[in-house]
Write an enzyme that holds these catalytic residues in place. Structure first.
Site, PDB file in Angstrom:
ATOM      1  NE  ARG A 107     -43.981 -46.938   6.998  1.00 27.92           N
ATOM      2  CZ  ARG A 107     -43.573 -47.751   6.033  1.00 27.92           C
ATOM      3  NH1 ARG A 107     -44.447 -48.339   5.229  1.00 27.92           N
ATOM      4  NH2 ARG A 107     -42.297 -47.962   5.832  1.00 27.92           N
ATOM      5  CB  THR A 382     -46.100 -50.705  -1.947  1.00 27.97           C
ATOM      6  OG1 THR A 382     -45.174 -50.995  -0.903  1.00 27.97           O
ATOM      7  CG2 THR A 382     -46.663 -49.334  -1.801  1.00 27.97           C
ATOM      8  CB  THR A 400     -47.010 -51.002   1.692  1.00 25.05           C
ATOM      9  OG1 THR A 400     -46.008 -51.980   1.441  1.00 25.05           O
ATOM     10  CG2 THR A 400     -46.686 -50.284   2.971  1.00 25.05           C
ATOM     11  CG  ASP A 424     -39.866 -50.153   4.658  1.00 22.73           C
ATOM     12  OD1 ASP A 424     -39.020 -50.599   3.866  1.00 22.73           O
ATOM     13  OD2 ASP A 424     -41.035 -49.892   4.332  1.00 22.73           O
ATOM     14  CB  SER A 453     -42.816 -45.081   4.126  1.00 19.70           C
ATOM     15  OG  SER A 453     -43.430 -45.423   2.916  1.00 19.70           O
ATOM     16  N   GLY A 474     -43.462 -49.795  -5.331  1.00 22.84           N
ATOM     17  CA  GLY A 474     -42.127 -49.967  -5.930  1.00 22.84           C
ATOM     18  C   GLY A 474     -40.973 -49.748  -4.970  1.00 22.84           C
ATOM     19  N   GLY A 475     -41.233 -49.781  -3.643  1.00 21.48           N
ATOM     20  CA  GLY A 475     -40.134 -49.640  -2.681  1.00 21.48           C
ATOM     21  C   GLY A 475     -39.356 -48.359  -2.934  1.00 21.48           C
TER      22      GLY A 475
HETATM   23  N1  GLY Z   1     -42.602 -50.663   2.313  1.00 24.38           N
HETATM   24  C1  GLY Z   1     -42.126 -49.789   1.330  1.00 24.38           C
HETATM   25  C2  GLY Z   1     -42.202 -48.376   1.765  1.00 24.38           C
HETATM   26  O1  GLY Z   1     -43.028 -48.031   2.578  1.00 24.38           O
HETATM   27  O2  GLY Z   1     -41.430 -47.581   1.300  1.00 24.38           O
END
Ligand code: GLY
Length: 571
Positions: A107, A382, A400, A424, A453, A474-475
């Protein structure tokens, strides 16, 4: 012959004639036959056909699931510019053929110059779009380091062999699909506005299906990565280009941030659902914990009897989701900065207590649901791909740039897009991010911290053996899409393709509404839900799940989401 028999025979003849003239696929669908191909030696399911082919070629050459994952990650950075990336980050959940599991957190991180209030104006209000479409929206990218780490721990083939397909795709170009053409056209204005000069994505006239997209700068960047590995991105010419871009656009990422970036191996979190073992991503993903909470919340109810997407099923799931997302807003963040109460959140007694005020009489308004409390707790776009190889090793990877095409800002000369993952983080307590998610201290901005995330790469075991590899973009809807796909298979006996294609719905506490794909809920169910006080809103596709199921016979069967260009290939 009695009249009804004649009638029946003529109906039968019409039916058989209709079947005779239908294409084979339609007939099978009509008769409820799932003709998903099955494979013995391995499978790749990902969001773009050319990238799936790259992964399959690597498997056929003798590469393992991680080798194929590295090659697919880089191929997607060329062919799926909305989400595939080297300028972003992600998570991998891995399970070896012999049953050991591990996870890799690559990340992005907040740059050293980031600060808690960096997106607020002097009055303390969030400055619109600053965490989305500016150079300050980017976290320090993790994808290249992640792939290097994954390869050095588990890879079998040579690094250069895994990077070369991306160079070829970037230099020779590839055919774009109708969907990618439309995405590029839709974003053309933003690309022009945010990138002075030329980018590959701007074309005279409109993009159309079958056009060839060539990305020479990106080919050169990948040559650096091929030849120098990690240093090819975090040092040298590519790093210089990234820092120059930051200087030009008043961004925060420095050379020291790049040098200091390291992905982290973290112990998977695991749980059980009706005898299946769920292996999933720990924080800084909220996805793993939320998925396990959701599964526990519904486990004791007869979903199978109630039926797929029927009103009791939907109500139970929505009420579980409401409570789980409320917890997410308070307790989830980067475990290196914030003590995430993982054990408390997953205690069976806690989950039972959370569901205690759920009533069949009426929807529980989200205003009466707050994050739970525990005794003894100290406050402190993503894309996904699933791969299995012939030895049963499995990699479940979600990666993502955050928004579609990230910040939409290219690193000049290096040809890759910068993420806008800083959105985020919680810019201000209670103020929703682009997914409508709210957060607080646990997910506040800090230098070197990873933003929370929802990515939920997951592997499911049955009787100690690999059963399913699953994940989605899909966030905020990632968690619920993975959850629904798992229960579609386990509760509703759906084959992998059907479980992935089935229509989905989603609730995330705030806003207090059930978001449903058109056709997800039949009209009788909608009427019953509305009568109990549920507000239903409709939206386009929720998630793009790519998954693999291992059948009882030991074959692999894929589910490639029909909502995108997703492709399943095997051998
Ligand atoms: N950027 C979307 C997530 O990591 O949840």
């Amino acid at each position: 012959m009695p009249n009804f028999n004649k009638k029946r025979n003529s109906y039968l003849s019409v039916f058989l004639l209709t079947l005779f003239f239908m294409p084979v696929g339609c007939v099978q669908k009509r008769l409820g036959i799932d003709n998903s191909p099955q494979y013995r030696n391995g499978m790749v399911v990902c969001a773009y056909p050319d990238a799936a082919q790259v992964g399959l070629d690597i498997l056929k050459k003798g590469g393992n699931a991680v080798d194929a994952a590295v090659a697919v990650q880089f191929a997607l950075a060329i062919t799926l510019p909305e989400a595939g990336n080297i300028g972003g980050g992600g998570f991998m959940v891995y399970r070896s053929g012999t049953g050991e599991s591990n996870t890799l957190d690559f990340r992005e991180k907040g740059p050293a110059k980031a600060s808690t209030d960096m997106y607020l104006d002097p009055e303390g209000n969030v400055i619109p779009d600053m965490s989305l479409y500016t150079h300050k929206a980017s976290g320090v990218p993790g994808s290249v380091d992640g792939m290097v780490q994954a390869h050095s721990k588990y890879g079998k083939l040579k690094w250069a062999e895994l990077v070369q397909p991306a160079i070829d795709l970037a230099r020779n170009g590839f055919k774009i699909t109708k969907r990618l053409a439309a995405d590029l056209n839709r974003n053309a204005g933003q690309f022009k506005k945010l990138n002075p000069g030329k980018t590959y994505f701007i074309k005279e006239g409109e993009w159309k299906e079958g056009d060839i997209l060539v990305q020479e700068d990106l080919a050169k960047t990948f040559e650096q990565i091929r030849d120098k590995g990690r240093e090819g991105f975090y040092d040298g010419v590519v790093a210089d280009q990234l820092i120059a871009e930051m200087k030009n656009g008043d961004g925060l990422i420095s050379k020291v941030d790049l040098k200091n970036y390291h992905s982290v191996w973290r112990k998977a979190i695991t749980g059980n659902y009706k005898g299946y073992k769920i292996i999933t991503m720990p924080p800084p993903s909220s996805g793993g914990i939320a998925l396990l909470q959701l599964l526990q919340s519904v486990e004791k109810y007869p979903l199978k009897r109630w039926g797929h997407n029927q009103d009791s099923t939907v109500r139970l799931i929505v009420e579980a989701e409401r409570r789980v997302y409320a917890d997410r807003s308070k307790y989830l963040g980067d475990p290196d900065f914030y003590k995430v109460p993982v054990d408390s959140l997953l205690k069976p007694a806690y989950i039972t207590a959370r569901m205690n005020n759920f009533s069949w009489n009426a929807a529980t308004p989200s205003t009466v649901i707050q994050p739970g409390t525990f005794v003894g707790y100290e406050s402190d776009q993503t894309t996904h791909y699933s791969i299995v190889d012939r030895d049963g090793n499995a990699a479940s990877i979600t990666t993502t740039l955050n928004d579609s095409f990230g910040s939409k800002i290219f690193v000049k000369g290096a040809g890759f897009l910068l993420n806008n993952e800083m959105d985020d983080f919680s810019s201000k307590p209670g103020v929703p991010n682009m997914y409508g998610l709210v957060g607080g201290k646990a997910n506040s901005i800090q230098p070197g911290k990873r933003m929370l995330s929802s990515m939920t790469p997951t592997i499911v075991e049955k009787d100690g053996k690999l059963f399913m590899v699953v994940g989605t973009p899909g966030g905020s809807t990632i968690i619920t899409s993975v959850f629904q796909t798992i229960i579609n298979v386990i509760e509703f006996n759906q084959r992998m393709q059907q479980a992935v294609a089935s229509k989905r719905f989603h609730h995330q506490w705030l806003p207090d509404e059930v978001m449903a794909e058109t056709g997800a809920l039949d009209s009788a169910t909608v009427i019953k839900l509305q009568a109990k006080g549920y507000k239903i809103t409709y939206r386009g596709g929720i998630g793009r799940v790519d998954a693999i199921l291992k059948t009882q016979q030991g074959n692999y069967e894929g589910g490639a989401d029909p909502r995108g260009d997703d492709t399943k290939l095997g051998w």
